[in-house]
Design a protein around this motif. Structure first.
Motif, PDB file in Angstrom:
ATOM      1  N   GLU A   1       0.863  -1.182   0.000  1.00  0.00           N
ATOM      2  CA  GLU A   1       0.000   0.000   0.000  1.00  0.00           C
ATOM      3  C   GLU A   1       0.903   1.237   0.000  1.00  0.00           C
ATOM      4  N   SER A   2       0.374   2.321  -0.516  1.00  0.00           N
ATOM      5  CA  SER A   2       1.157   3.556  -0.462  1.00  0.00           C
ATOM      6  C   SER A   2       0.224   4.750  -0.495  1.00  0.00           C
ATOM      7  N   ASP A   3       0.693   5.862   0.018  1.00  0.00           N
ATOM      8  CA  ASP A   3      -0.001   7.122  -0.191  1.00  0.00           C
ATOM      9  C   ASP A   3       1.052   8.164  -0.562  1.00  0.00           C
ATOM     10  N   ALA A   4       0.676   9.400  -0.615  1.00  0.00           N
ATOM     11  CA  ALA A   4       1.586  10.430  -1.122  1.00  0.00           C
ATOM     12  C   ALA A   4       2.870  10.508  -0.310  1.00  0.00           C
ATOM     13  N   ASN A   5       2.795  10.106   0.949  1.00  0.00           N
ATOM     14  CA  ASN A   5       3.956  10.287   1.822  1.00  0.00           C
ATOM     15  C   ASN A   5       4.520   9.006   2.413  1.00  0.00           C
ATOM     16  N   THR A   6       3.960   7.871   2.064  1.00  0.00           N
ATOM     17  CA  THR A   6       4.358   6.632   2.730  1.00  0.00           C
ATOM     18  C   THR A   6       4.303   5.446   1.787  1.00  0.00           C
ATOM     19  N   LEU A   7       5.310   4.575   1.909  1.00  0.00           N
ATOM     20  CA  LEU A   7       5.287   3.271   1.233  1.00  0.00           C
ATOM     21  C   LEU A   7       5.242   2.190   2.301  1.00  0.00           C
ATOM     22  N   TYR A   8       4.374   1.212   2.119  1.00  0.00           N
ATOM     23  CA  TYR A   8       4.338   0.044   3.000  1.00  0.00           C
ATOM     24  C   TYR A   8       4.771  -1.169   2.182  1.00  0.00           C
ATOM     25  N   LEU A   9       5.857  -1.795   2.576  1.00  0.00           N
ATOM     26  CA  LEU A   9       6.419  -2.895   1.785  1.00  0.00           C
ATOM     27  C   LEU A   9       6.556  -4.153   2.637  1.00  0.00           C
ATOM     28  N   ARG A  10       6.540  -5.317   1.966  1.00  0.00           N
ATOM     29  CA  ARG A  10       6.738  -6.582   2.683  1.00  0.00           C
ATOM     30  C   ARG A  10       7.471  -7.566   1.781  1.00  0.00           C
ATOM     31  N   GLY A  11       8.050  -8.604   2.396  1.00  0.00           N
ATOM     32  CA  GLY A  11       8.718  -9.653   1.635  1.00  0.00           C
ATOM     33  C   GLY A  11       7.709 -10.553   0.944  1.00  0.00           C
ATOM     34  N   VAL A  12       8.182 -11.317  -0.032  1.00  0.00           N
ATOM     35  CA  VAL A  12       7.241 -12.097  -0.844  1.00  0.00           C
ATOM     36  C   VAL A  12       6.569 -13.222  -0.074  1.00  0.00           C
ATOM     37  N   GLU A  13       7.124 -13.645   1.057  1.00  0.00           N
ATOM     38  CA  GLU A  13       6.420 -14.673   1.821  1.00  0.00           C
ATOM     39  C   GLU A  13       5.619 -14.089   2.977  1.00  0.00           C
ATOM     40  N   GLU A  14       5.743 -12.799   3.207  1.00  0.00           N
ATOM     41  CA  GLU A  14       5.108 -12.202   4.383  1.00  0.00           C
ATOM     42  C   GLU A  14       3.617 -11.961   4.161  1.00  0.00           C
ATOM     43  N   ARG A  15       2.834 -12.388   5.150  1.00  0.00           N
ATOM     44  CA  ARG A  15       1.407 -12.111   5.117  1.00  0.00           C
ATOM     45  C   ARG A  15       1.089 -10.807   5.853  1.00  0.00           C
ATOM     46  N   CYS A  16       1.940 -10.401   6.741  1.00  0.00           N
ATOM     47  CA  CYS A  16       1.707  -9.145   7.461  1.00  0.00           C
ATOM     48  C   CYS A  16       1.774  -7.976   6.477  1.00  0.00           C
ATOM     49  N   HIS A  17       1.096  -6.908   6.832  1.00  0.00           N
ATOM     50  CA  HIS A  17       0.931  -5.763   5.925  1.00  0.00           C
ATOM     51  C   HIS A  17       2.253  -5.131   5.508  1.00  0.00           C
ATOM     52  N   HIS A  18       3.216  -5.074   6.427  1.00  0.00           N
ATOM     53  CA  HIS A  18       4.484  -4.426   6.082  1.00  0.00           C
ATOM     54  C   HIS A  18       5.600  -4.869   7.012  1.00  0.00           C
ATOM     55  N   SER A  19       6.788  -4.904   6.475  1.00  0.00           N
ATOM     56  CA  SER A  19       7.982  -5.079   7.308  1.00  0.00           C
ATOM     57  C   SER A  19       8.937  -3.903   7.086  1.00  0.00           C
ATOM     58  N   LEU A  20       8.561  -3.035   6.156  1.00  0.00           N
ATOM     59  CA  LEU A  20       9.344  -1.823   5.910  1.00  0.00           C
ATOM     60  C   LEU A  20       8.375  -0.698   5.581  1.00  0.00           C
ATOM     61  N   VAL A  21       8.518   0.383   6.301  1.00  0.00           N
ATOM     62  CA  VAL A  21       7.720   1.581   6.037  1.00  0.00           C
ATOM     63  C   VAL A  21       8.693   2.689   5.661  1.00  0.00           C
ATOM     64  N   ILE A  22       8.401   3.359   4.572  1.00  0.00           N
ATOM     65  CA  ILE A  22       9.272   4.459   4.132  1.00  0.00           C
ATOM     66  C   ILE A  22       8.442   5.729   4.067  1.00  0.00           C
ATOM     67  N   ARG A  23       8.894   6.732   4.790  1.00  0.00           N
ATOM     68  CA  ARG A  23       8.144   7.991   4.838  1.00  0.00           C
ATOM     69  C   ARG A  23       8.948   9.103   4.172  1.00  0.00           C
ATOM     70  N   ARG A  24       8.231   9.924   3.453  1.00  0.00           N
ATOM     71  CA  ARG A  24       8.863  11.066   2.800  1.00  0.00           C
ATOM     72  C   ARG A  24       9.364  12.067   3.846  1.00  0.00           C
ATOM     73  N   THR A  25      10.536  12.622   3.608  1.00  0.00           N
ATOM     74  CA  THR A  25      11.024  13.668   4.494  1.00  0.00           C
ATOM     75  C   THR A  25      11.631  14.779   3.658  1.00  0.00           C
ATOM     76  N   ALA A  26      11.630  15.966   4.200  1.00  0.00           N
ATOM     77  CA  ALA A  26      12.295  17.086   3.525  1.00  0.00           C
ATOM     78  C   ALA A  26      13.681  17.294   4.121  1.00  0.00           C
ATOM     79  N   ASN A  27      13.962  16.553   5.186  1.00  0.00           N
ATOM     80  CA  ASN A  27      15.256  16.685   5.861  1.00  0.00           C
ATOM     81  C   ASN A  27      16.181  15.541   5.460  1.00  0.00           C
ATOM     82  N   THR A  28      17.314  15.444   6.125  1.00  0.00           N
ATOM     83  CA  THR A  28      18.212  14.320   5.886  1.00  0.00           C
ATOM     84  C   THR A  28      17.506  13.030   6.305  1.00  0.00           C
ATOM     85  N   PRO A  29      17.413  12.065   5.414  1.00  0.00           N
ATOM     86  CA  PRO A  29      16.660  10.845   5.733  1.00  0.00           C
ATOM     87  C   PRO A  29      17.260  10.093   6.917  1.00  0.00           C
TER      88      PRO A  29
END
Lengths: 324, 324, 324, 324
Positions: free
Chosen positions: B44-72
């Motif tokens: 799933e994703s929205d304008a400011n967030t990516l929700y990612l998971r591995g190919v065997e994972e049933r859980c919604h996400h194991s990595l969340v990436i959020r947009r920032t304007a600062n140093t990541p």
């Protein structure tokens, strides 16, 4: 019939499938097969017994092979419990359940509790084993498949519902199952039960039982390793020991290869199963009419895979109650 | 200093590392990297967030990436607890321990408890996530490494002893560690702590902290997959994102590859770790003077691997107390 | 300078790189390395010589190792000609070219013509070897990398233009080359010359010469095999013998691993090179300023790879004419 | 019957198998299969034709697929000759041999000489094709098996002796063969004929002919790649397109997988064949009573593999003369 309920307050803590005890008519031949083809490490042996383990296993053994003068059978399926006092709780629980359990002192695994489950499978439970170094990085001594660790057993039972309920009561959860229509509404063909954080510790199949269908070890780099093991067997003039595979299961999605050891016991080598920890992840049901259950591509399993399994020592297998 | 004691009666049940939340200056670039190279599934994703998971994972996400304007930076390390009421027990426990914990309602992971650990790492705990089908068998949609599941994080902390004691108190066990002479008598360089039945959930390293050194995903057929990922990056004109590897760790024995994502966060891809369940299997100690700890062959890690890590959002890292 | 012209009517028919003769200070140590790590088959040996071949090779040897009491050097690079009378034509041709060639009767390769090429490389040509069965399918006896066949040598020469012209005159074609700007207008760094239908039989590099930079064997399932060989060396306590890789070349696109044998000779293991048969496929030029030439990803080669090579027996290497 | 004699002074120089032309009832479906599963590169296409090549091939095409409204057949087997004037020599030779040969101007392969061989196979010869860059290193665009290059075709002929003699006369050599007792004294089942420096360019089998049994492409990292292709087909709901394998041939020793394309044409993917250059390496004979000929392990080929093959366009296959 319904899937077994996982007991959240199990009477004692089973942690994982521990080991299997099978018989052999010729220990030298067995040793050659398990050391050179499967790639297990021989931890210890005497005139009548081989103790073997996977290359990453620190426990003393995950496979025990005993010499027999009779038709080689399976003797026991062994589970590990978390700690010594789990054995006492187990003993009390089995007594209270009307199951005859008895303690034995077993070399290399200490106090061992033996019981026969409602599927007529001969089980044993232990809490400790002497440890050895992992041989995971002894690359020069790796042979054959260099199987890393035991993963699961599959057993044929004639009352799959009662048998599965027993394991549910011990805190096992159902990862996947196959039934006629893929739901709990129809007769179960197989139920995959797990404790150790992946999809399989013991698989129950409704069939002439009790019998051991196979024991399974995990291998690294499965595609390359499975092909290599077949080549090795070919080079040994043992092409008929390759029973089925390499291929990939639908149910469980592992890459697999089924071999027959020199006494006819079936050994599966498989790729790493998926992780199953979260309680959110409910059981997956498959319909037995879906050819993908057993293998995702290529022709179906050979007849022998459906028909042949190792009896338990001294027990005459009988047809399943609901499918006779 | 001594290794942390594993609390056999932990105040609540942590089951595994759940997820990591990191920031990115450019979500499109991150998405391309994690989908096409690492091979994660975008749940799933929205304008400011990516929700990612591995190919065997049933859980919604194991990595969340959020947009920032600062140093990541890294925002959070997430752990999973067994059930909803573990969160309440955790909250009570942290309060009693003088750690400020607070609940938040987090999209896609429900009630979430946030706390900063004694190593100054920003943690969060959750009990549930929406589930999705495993994409393990959607072979046509697999890309890049088709990473299967999150395995561990490694974090730099400046008080490794206190930090490790915190995790021991939560029931984590030590699988392996590195210290000056390979025993508990000398200063620890790193401590590997585990909950989920293998060797790693969180690795603590004594270094300028708090910082996230890397997050790690497991891959199938590691030898082939790790080489392929490097080729893929070469084909994208991104050879410099291959920081180190393929190679094999001494400590843990996994095959590994370290990549730098487009924001500089380090991602490890690794082969399947060994299983760690039996209580008989005590911690393995390595001396930091042994070059094999980090890699079994070839030249040592590049300088960047020792020096560079992601800060935690809004926290200035400081040198380790005992090593300044 | 221009690339050499391939002579369409070569004076005799060279078919392929045949073998390399190198020296060793300790034949037992060499034998262990080449049998157990590289996985060559020992065809025959005596007190002072090892004859080795790849597992698919029927010819008696592709590597000869001779005992020496001096600093181990390279003795000869051997080429195969199509038939016995090619040797006579070769002899006549060399005489007419002012190159001193002489015949010797060499055990296990029959009549052998020796000559020094314009790059000061000691060459020999033979037409026959005793044959042995391919051990390609003797899977039980395969060890280490089970290297299949010799592919190429790389030699350092100080007059790359003259040396390359010599091979062009013998019917070799240029597959790829590196020069300062990637065209024939600037000084050549390396020229890849081929006879046998793929991209490489002999690679000439402009450097302190004559020296043997490496000899190369092809391996199956390269990703898995290259990683495995590194593990094997680690398990032997020989991590420093892994000089560079696994990685992938730009020029040629093979996956590669460079090892140093116990005497310091460099051995490359590589994946199957591409086929080069059609005359339509002209040479590919690379600029030496392009880091991809040597490897497509990760850090550049270690210094030793650029600096260290095996001298030829009794010949003092000198700096390249055009690059002093 | 005797094996064909290799003509050392062939009338013109065939260098290799060049390409195959087959028909399809649905070009979109064919394109999807060959691009996404086999991983060929589409060099060019028009409304009625697809031109495809392997990822390492610079030549314009090694597979041509033409739309048909009839039952899809094989149109032509194409060979490459060294140079333009080989075509003229070929034309003269065929005329002198009583074979009707005719020139055509074929798009993307220039002047093309067509002839029917004594096995009734429709052949064509060409000397040039437009070149394209190798896509070997365009890792981001590789799909499916990323097949590298065409290796061989296998054709069913009804007069295997006469057919083989024809190829011997063109300078092909026999690498291996199968006959009833594994010698030249009994009827041949199959003869493997080679020009390009490995074991196979065209394989002739005694069977209902003329028919195309299969065309074959080489793949890298075969164990992993072959398993992956099966998974891909499973993921496409096309499990039945996996006809046989992965397994390993006895004759030739390649790892193999046989697929059926959407029109029923059979495609083999195989590991790199051994090199065959030295004239010392005589033919290897196999007895057809040896199950290892076809596969070294596991059950024999499915019936379809023995029975089904693609007819040649407009030619009714007939039973073999000597085996009717």
């Amino acid at each position: 019939m319904a899937l077994p309920v996982t007991n959240p307050a199990a009477p004692f803590e089973v942690t994982r499938l521990s080991h299997v005890v099978v018989q052999s008519a010729d220990l030298d031949r067995s040793r050659a097969f398990y050391e050179e083809v499967i790639g297990l490490v021989l931890t210890e042996s005497d005139a009548n017994t081989l103790y073997l383990r996977g290359v990453e296993e620190r426990c003393h053994h995950s496979l025990v092979i005993r010499r027999t003068a009779n038709t080689p059978a399976c003797e026991r399926i062994g589970f590990r419990v978390a700690a010594e006092d789990d054995l006492d709780r187990a003993s009390a629980f089995f007594s209270g359940s009307g199951l005859e359990a008895e303690f034995a002192e077993e070399p290399n695994q200490g106090r061992t509790l033996r019981v026969t489950d409602p599927g007529h499978l001969a089980l044993e439970f232990c809490a400790h084993m002497p440890t050895r170094p992992r041989e995971l990085a002894d690359y020069g001594s790796h042979r054959g498949a260099a199987a890393t660790r035991i993963d699961h057993v599959q057993a044929h039972v004639r009352e799959i519902g009662a048998a599965a309920a027993f394991y549910g009561g011990l805190g096992f959860r159902v990862s996947e199952y196959a039934s006629e229509d893929g739901t709990e509404q129809t007769a179960f063909r197989s139920i995959f039960l797990a404790r150790k954080g992946n999809a399989n510790d013991i698989v129950l199949a409704s069939n002439l039982g009790p019998r051991l269908h196979h024991l399974a070890y995990v291998v690294h780099d499965a595609a390359t390793t499975l092909m290599k093991v077949c080549d090795l067997l070919a080079g040994r003039g043992a092409r008929e020991q390759v029973e089925w595979g390499p291929n990939r299961h639908g149910l469980g999605y592992e890459q697999f290869l089924y071999l027959r050891d020199p006494d006819g016991h079936r050994v599966e080598l498989l790729s790493y199963p998926y992780q199953l920890i979260d309680l959110d992840d409910g059981p997956a049901g498959w319909s037995t009419s879906n050819a993908d259950v057993a293998n995702l591509w290529g022709p179906p399993a050979p007849e022998s895979w459906f028909r042949v399994a190792s009896p338990f020592d001294g027990v005459e297998p009988e047809p399943p109650a609901l499918r006779g």
